[in-house]
Design an enzyme around this catalytic site. Structure first.
Site, mmCIF file in Angstrom:
data_model
loop_
_atom_site.group_PDB
_atom_site.id
_atom_site.type_symbol
_atom_site.label_atom_id
_atom_site.label_comp_id
_atom_site.label_asym_id
_atom_site.label_seq_id
_atom_site.Cartn_x
_atom_site.Cartn_y
_atom_site.Cartn_z
ATOM 1 N N ASN A 296 0.848 -1.192 0.000
ATOM 2 C CA ASN A 296 0.000 0.000 0.000
ATOM 3 C C ASN A 296 0.883 1.241 0.000
ATOM 4 O OD1 ASN A 296 -1.614 2.232 0.695
ATOM 5 N ND2 ASN A 296 -3.066 0.954 1.827
ATOM 6 N N THR B 27 0.038 3.995 2.864
ATOM 7 C CA THR B 27 0.457 3.758 4.247
ATOM 8 C C THR B 27 1.966 3.552 4.327
ATOM 9 O OG1 THR B 27 -0.063 1.404 4.033
ATOM 10 C CG2 THR B 27 -1.763 2.815 4.969
ATOM 11 N N GLN C 263 4.758 5.679 6.447
ATOM 12 C CA GLN C 263 5.793 5.099 7.313
ATOM 13 C C GLN C 263 7.152 5.738 7.040
ATOM 14 O OE1 GLN C 263 5.959 2.288 9.732
ATOM 15 N NE2 GLN C 263 3.989 3.301 9.887
ATOM 16 N N GLY D 123 8.938 -4.821 3.926
ATOM 17 C CA GLY D 123 8.676 -4.086 5.177
ATOM 18 C C GLY D 123 9.340 -2.726 5.182
ATOM 19 N N GLU E 93 11.241 0.436 9.562
ATOM 20 C CA GLU E 93 12.522 0.948 10.066
ATOM 21 C C GLU E 93 13.303 1.755 9.026
ATOM 22 O OE1 GLU E 93 12.569 -0.575 13.264
ATOM 23 O OE2 GLU E 93 10.984 -1.878 12.519
#
Lengths: 328, 189, 737
Positions: C625, C628, C632, C696, C699
């Site tokens: 997405n 979103t 991040q 991911g 971080e």
């Protein structure tokens, strides 16, 4: 917060007569409740003064302005009269706190803000201001935010207000009512240096209530600047702030006011520094001399000695900005 | 406000009436109950958040008589007769408030904890009518921390929702007091 | 036509709840008769409690209990039950265990009352007498007590010392970073609901509901009697990786009183547990005259507590990010009288890569090479720490596309060469890197008679978008609109999930969700084949499509059956799967990368810094997405700006106590600190990392940012500040007006 009783008088004399040994007046409450939650303030009674008729801004007969003690910081900063005639005050207010807090905090309460010294706020550690005689850990501890002028063995805390720096520069007068009647206090005599009584921030007597702040006619609307230096762009207390106001005629300074914030237990002014500017060209050499005079006797601690040089540069910058003309 | 009863210490519990999200509510509060604790603990209106309890984060921002304030730093007892709008009172039968919609479509949050305060603050800011540029919004929204760091999206959402929000709330006239004693006067949008 | 939601910039599915105040966090679950606990914390850093007088507190009307180590319920006496999923080596802290004080701020009592403010007031009346002992809290003053960290560092390669001595360019540099606290906007809180049978149902702020469940079960000997719920988490950034003390205290009080109890920490108390540790890092860089690396050594010294060793991956990146034949890494710890540090956003990398990337910038100037060019000329195709190829690595594209977007080619290389009035302009850049992890995870997918797909796993959404991306993955797998999928998380009774952290949730839980949905596809196919005269007889999964709420035969798209009809015929279908990281990963190194470009404006005389512009180019595989995920990254950049310019928890070493323990004096960026942040995701195809090909993004956004800011400040001012945060006083020294 400790339990307390609450009263909401509607007349000034009633408020004053209600005041007992462990009473506090509350208006905006933004600092008092903050301190009560940390057990720094432990009143037995709160006297809510928001019902008193002290919330107007009026012109005075001699061309000044009288500001009711309950006018909120936001309303004051955005009042047409203040924006037009005292832009220095408007800018200083808007440099402080947050919009929400400025909507809540009162003019009178702003004068009574207590220091943001870490040690004062943490009621588990020593602090002469909070508990006289316990010591001052800031002297040998975290003193980056602390005073470079007018500090004492007992206390090196600074006054946190921005608004007060402008009020000091503008020679405001504080109107006070108390058990002994009414009196007027010149702004420079309102706050005090810590000396041997760091627990006393100001010269108000027990039970006295600020009713109004009066500004004299001279607003320095053409040539003023408020410069605030802090650790982030907004919503932080000043490391150093400068309120600079000049009256300039043909490039020559006729009158000057400079007040410093974040450097002492009260907004800092120096008559000699201001006098040194009079009759001088509004140019850097004069600003430099004034800065040297203002900072005479300044001394720092392990983490805040930089403030002396920072203040010197800030004074010069603020004076230069004021000389150029008040920014829109 | 009336004094309803007193506890063993002689501390009065008082009864106050506020217009909360359009509905008059009468409540009994201790003198030390903050507006925030009243909302969260007594009324189960937990949309207003407690991030610091010291006026340092803005998560508890509500609209008191139309103006944004920190609910954590004021006592409930001081607001008898006031009009209070919280995040729960913004949406209507027609749907979300435009500011709420814009926060969703611009993804102006992550964890959502600062969000009700951001939205109430943004609406309060629009009503103040002082934000003319992106930098003005950034400065005037600086009383609301967002640890997730969604600031650019918050800015985008506010810019998008500003015109419609202005149409709804109008803009305060300078000088109206936060407690609304002299009434919050609306000027034409 | 299948419009897969995966890859679409969809709004958060939990957005409406969050903007209307309907999303409830741990301290927001009401119960009649709920009691409130207020924690009392130690004012000394080390010693013993010799006396507690709770009589004044107990006399306050409404106070039900003053809980201390003297009257707490029984707890486990061995270390093992306290060793949660994120514990380091050592003996974990046990709240209210005995009279020992291990750090300033340690919880020493809990006052429980029927009114929140009265509990707090009564807490101020608890008198505690301590026997204080000398304490040590200053890392720099205790370097002589450093010990080797128990971590498997990659073995030294080549001979770094020799290569350094022979290098054309040699730099020996020291960087330092301060303690930082997570400070999620929601303070940690636990609401313990005491159920009629004595079981506990607990709303807790956590990144691992099952971690907290197992911990409490062990500590209190309550196997099978505890359920942890955490539907919404108001930020965490690592602070929720371990069970925090308010959970234990609230549970103790509930067990003691057999009543429901809530304990929410005050903001000040958010500074009384884990944090990012202070570090002192020494780097030596050897290079030839063109800037090609010949040797790197990186030695980090971090702080830990007296009772546990906290370790993180701090120096490994230096052996991994660049092609370099001679590398030596070292990592040491200094135990202090403080609480144990705790993983905080990009733990280890945030500070280790900061030092490395500043050192690379220093090398660029020493060699007279453009900083981007320097990195390209030292580009590493393999992870030399592991001697493995990358499953994918589009870092080169990050440099190129990031530089292009930023306008890097317009940069004038000399420091102090760009200005605007009083403002010096600086452009700096840095590389970011993070691991692309995958953990074992489980998920369940169920389709019932209402035709809704319910997918669940005991993971968390701390603002990362878990609800939304899992819904997308599931909706995509079964060809359903987003509205027909409900993803559930934050409940310890759901399928097993790892801690939500390390940017591994999409990779781990997302893969499990996808597999569970694939299992459900098979069950649906089996079921449709049981239907009378099924056109799908003999079809295999690869022969059918799931789209628009139906199953379709690829060979004959006219043959379509609505999933609801299959369920109506077959009844509810459910699949639960547990998956392990794929074996194909063993032969590859897996990582995310970024290139960060920063513009700063520095007031030449006053030292104030503003980050006016940031570009972050990210290579993180497939982005589920972009909305979103982009958020991040933006958040990570904001964190990096805070790390570079603002954040520092200040310890008074005389008192052994953090003193700026509030959001007024612990500065995180405000809206006015943040300028334009431009995020771009470069194409990166990866079939190895996991079946989703997604790495991911939690971080990677922060890594490298602080270095890029520091490098930009050097470019602006010619001043190299090697200690964070770069506050104006550090720039004032030697700055000319």
């Amino acid at each position: 917060m400790n339990p307390f009783s609450y009263a909401r008088p509607t007349r000034i004399d009633e408020a004053i007569s209600l005041f007992g040994p462990q009473s506090r007046y509350i208006a905006g409450g933004t600092n008092l409740l903050d301190l009560m939650k940390e057990n720094v303030e432990r009143p037995k009674q709160l006297i809510d003064i928001t019902g008193l008729p002290l919330d107007s801004i009026e012109e005075t007969a001699d061309g000044g302005v009288r500001i009711g003690a309950l006018v909120s910081n936001a309303d004051l900063a955005w009042h047409a009269l203040i924006e037009r005639r005292y832009p220095l005050l408007a800018k200083a207010i808007l440099a402080g706190a947050s919009p929400q807090l400025r909507n809540m905090a009162s003019t009178g309460g702003n004068l009574l803000q207590r220091t943001r010294c870490y040690y004062f706020y943490d009621s588990t550690v020593p602090c002469n201001k909070r508990e006289p005689g316990t010591g001052c850990p800031a002297r040998d501890g975290l003193n980056r935010m602390h005073a470079i002028l007018g500090h004492s063995e007992q206390c090196i805390a600074v006054h946190p207000s921005d608004m007060c720096v402008a009020l000091a520069a503008l020679d405001a007068v504080v109107h006070v009512s108390g058990p002994q009647g009414e009196r007027r206090v010149d702004f420079r005599d309102f706050h005090r240096l810590p000396g041997d009584e760091p627990e006393r921030d100001n010269t108000l007597a027990e039970g006295e209530l600020i009713t109004a702040i009066e500004l004299p006619a001279a607003g320095y609307a053409e040539h003023s600047a408020y410069l605030k230096l802090r650790d982030r762009a907004s919503y932080a207390f000043a490391l150093v702030s400068v309120a600079a106001a000049l009256d300039i005629d043909g490039g020559v300074i006729r009158s000057a006011r400079i007040a410093l914030g974040g450097v002492a237990h009260k907004p800092w002014r120096d008559d000699a520094a201001e006098a040194s500017l009079i009759g001088e060209a509004a140019e850097p050499p004069a600003f430099d001399r004034a800065a040297q005079l203002l900072l005479q006797g300044a001394s720092g601690f392990e983490h805040n000695a930089f403030k002396i040089e920072l203040a010197r540069r800030a004074i010069k910058r603020a004076l230069a900005e004021a000389a150029r003309g008040t920014a829109a | 406000m009336t004094e309803a009863s007193a506890n063993a210490d002689g501390i009065a519990i008082c009864s106050i009436t506020i217009k909360l999200n359009g509905e008059p509510r009468t409540l009994e509060v201790y003198p030390w109950t903050t507006l925030l604790d009243m909302l969260r603990e007594q009324l189960d209106l937990t949309g207003t958040k407690k991030g610091c309890d010291h006026g340092q984060c803005g998560a508890c921002t509500v609209l008191l008589n139309g103006k944004r304030i920190n609910a954590c730093l004021t006592l409930a007892i001081m607001h008898d007769g006031a009009e209070l709008t919280t995040i729960e009172g913004l949406a209507s039968e027609d749907g979300l408030h435009p500011m709420q919609t814009a926060f969703v479509t611009h993804d102006a949050f992550q964890c959502g904890y600062c969000t009700p305060g951001q939205i109430c603050s943004a609406i309060g800011m629009v009503a103040e009518g002082r934000a003319q540029s992106a930098d003005d919004i950034r400065e005037q929204m600086s009383g609301n921390l967002c640890r997730c760091g969604a600031y650019p999206n918050i800015l985008a959402a506010i810019e998008a929702a500003m015109p419609e929000t202005r149409n709804r709330v109008g803009v305060f006239e300078a000088g109206a007091s936060a407690d609304g004693h002299d009434g919050v006067r609306e000027v034409k949008p | 036509m299948n419009h897969s939601p995966v890859g679409q910039p969809l709004d958060r599915v939990d957005g409406p709840k969050k903007v209307t105040g309907q999303a409830r966090y741990a301290a927001e679950f009401p119960e009649a008769g709920l009691l409130y606990g207020s924690v009392v914390n130690s004012r000394i850093a080390k010693g013993r409690i010799i006396r507690i007088d709770a009589s004044a507190a107990e006399a306050v009307p409404g106070v039900a209990l003053v809980l201390t180590h003297q009257n707490r319920p029984p707890v486990a006496s061995y270390d093992e039950p306290y060793e949660d999923d994120d514990a380091g080596d050592g003996s974990p802290f046990r709240p209210l265990y005995n009279d020992r004080i291990l750090y300033s701020g340690q919880p020493v009592a809990l006052v429980v009352a029927d009114n929140l403010e009265l509990a707090r007031y009564a807490g101020s009346l608890v008198e505690i007498e301590y026997a204080a002992e000398p304490h040590h809290t200053d890392l720099r003053a205790r370097l002589d007590t450093a010990h080797q960290a128990e971590v498997d560092l990659p073995p030294a390669r080549g001979d770094a010392a020799q290569a350094l001595s022979e290098a054309d360019i040699r730099l020996d540099l020291e960087y330092s970073t301060p303690v930082e606290h997570h400070n999620p906007m929601e303070p940690h809180a636990s609401t313990v609901h005491y159920l009629a049978g004595g079981q506990l149902e607990i709303h807790d702020k956590t990144q691992g509901v099952q971690n907290c469940m197992r911990y409490l079960e062990g500590v209190f000997g309550m196997e099978g009697q505890i359920r942890i719920l955490s539907p919404f988490t108001g930020g965490a950034f690592g602070s929720g990786l371990r069970p925090q003390y308010q959970l234990v205290l609230a549970t103790m009080a509930a067990l003691k009183l057999k009543r429901s109890v809530r304990v929410a920490l005050k903001r000040q108390q958010m500074f009384t547990f884990g944090y990012r540790p202070r570090s002192i890092q020494r780097l030596s860089v050897g290079a030839d005259s063109s800037g090609r690396l010949r040797a790197l050594t990186h030695q980090a010294i971090g702080q830990t507590s007296s009772f546990e060793d906290f370790t993180e991956h701090e120096v490994e990146w230096t052996g991994m990010l660049y092609d370099c034949p001679n590398v030596k890494l070292n990592y040491q710890l200094v135990p202090l009288d403080v609480y144990t540090p705790l993983d905080m956003r990009a733990p280890g990398a945030a500070i280790g890569v900061y030092a490395l990337e500043c050192a690379m910038d220093e090398l660029a100037y020493a060699a007279g090479v453009d900083p981007v060019q320097l990195r390209l000329s030292n580009y590493s195709e393999r992870n030399q720490n592991q001697d493995l190829p990358y499953s994918s690595k589009a870092l080169r594209e990050c440099y190129e596309q990031g530089a292009e977007r930023f306008g890097w080619s317009q940069r004038s290389p000399e420091p102090r060469s760009m200005r605007e009035g009083n403002q010096l302009i600086g452009w700096g850049m840095a590389t970011g890197v993070w691991e692309a992890l995958q953990m074992p995870a489980s998920a369940k997918a169920r389709m019932g008679g209402d035709g809704k797909l319910v997918v669940s796993s005991a993971t968390a959404d701390i603002g990362t978008g878990t609800y939304t991306v899992m819904t997308q993955i599931a909706a995509s797998a079964l060809g359903l609109p987003m509205e027909r999928v409900d993803f559930q998380l934050g409940d310890s009774s759901l399928s097993t999930a790892p801690l939500e952290g390390g940017s591994a949730t999409v990779s781990s839980v997302g893969s499990a969700v996808q597999q569970a949905c694939a299992g459900l596809q098979q069950k649906l196919l089996d079921a449709v084949q049981q239907m009378p005269a099924s056109a799908f007889a003999g079809a295999r999964l690869e022969d059918v499509d799931f789209a628009d709420g139906s199953m379709t035969l690829k060979a004959d798209p006219q043959q379509a059956v609505e999933l609801e009809k299959i369920i109506a015929a077959a009844g509810e279908l459910e699949v639960e799967v547990s998956i392990e990281p794929g074996e194909q990963r063993d032969n590859y190194a897996t990582a995310t990368h970024s290139a960060v470009f920063i513009e700063v404006k520095v007031d030449e005389a006053l030292g104030t810094v503003k980050v006016s512009r940031a570009v972050s180019a990210i290579a993180a595989g497939r982005v589920i997405n972009p909305k979103t995920a982009g958020n991040q990254i933006v958040g990570g950049v904001v964190w990096g700006i805070g790390m570079a310019l603002h954040e520092e928890t200040q310890m008074d070493h005389n008192l052994g106590r953090f003193m700026n323990h509030n959001l007024s004096e612990y500065h995180i960026p405000v809206n006015a600190d943040i300028g334009e942040i431009d995020v771009l995701f470069v194409e990166e195809h990866d079939e190895v990392v996991n079946q989703l090909g997604s790495k991911g993004v939690g971080e990677i956004g922060i890594v490298g940012v602080a270095a890029a800011v520091a490098n930009a400040i050097y470019h602006a001012t010619g001043k190299r500040v090697r200690g964070l945060p770069i506050t104006l006083d550090k720039l004032l020294q030697d700055a000319s007006e």
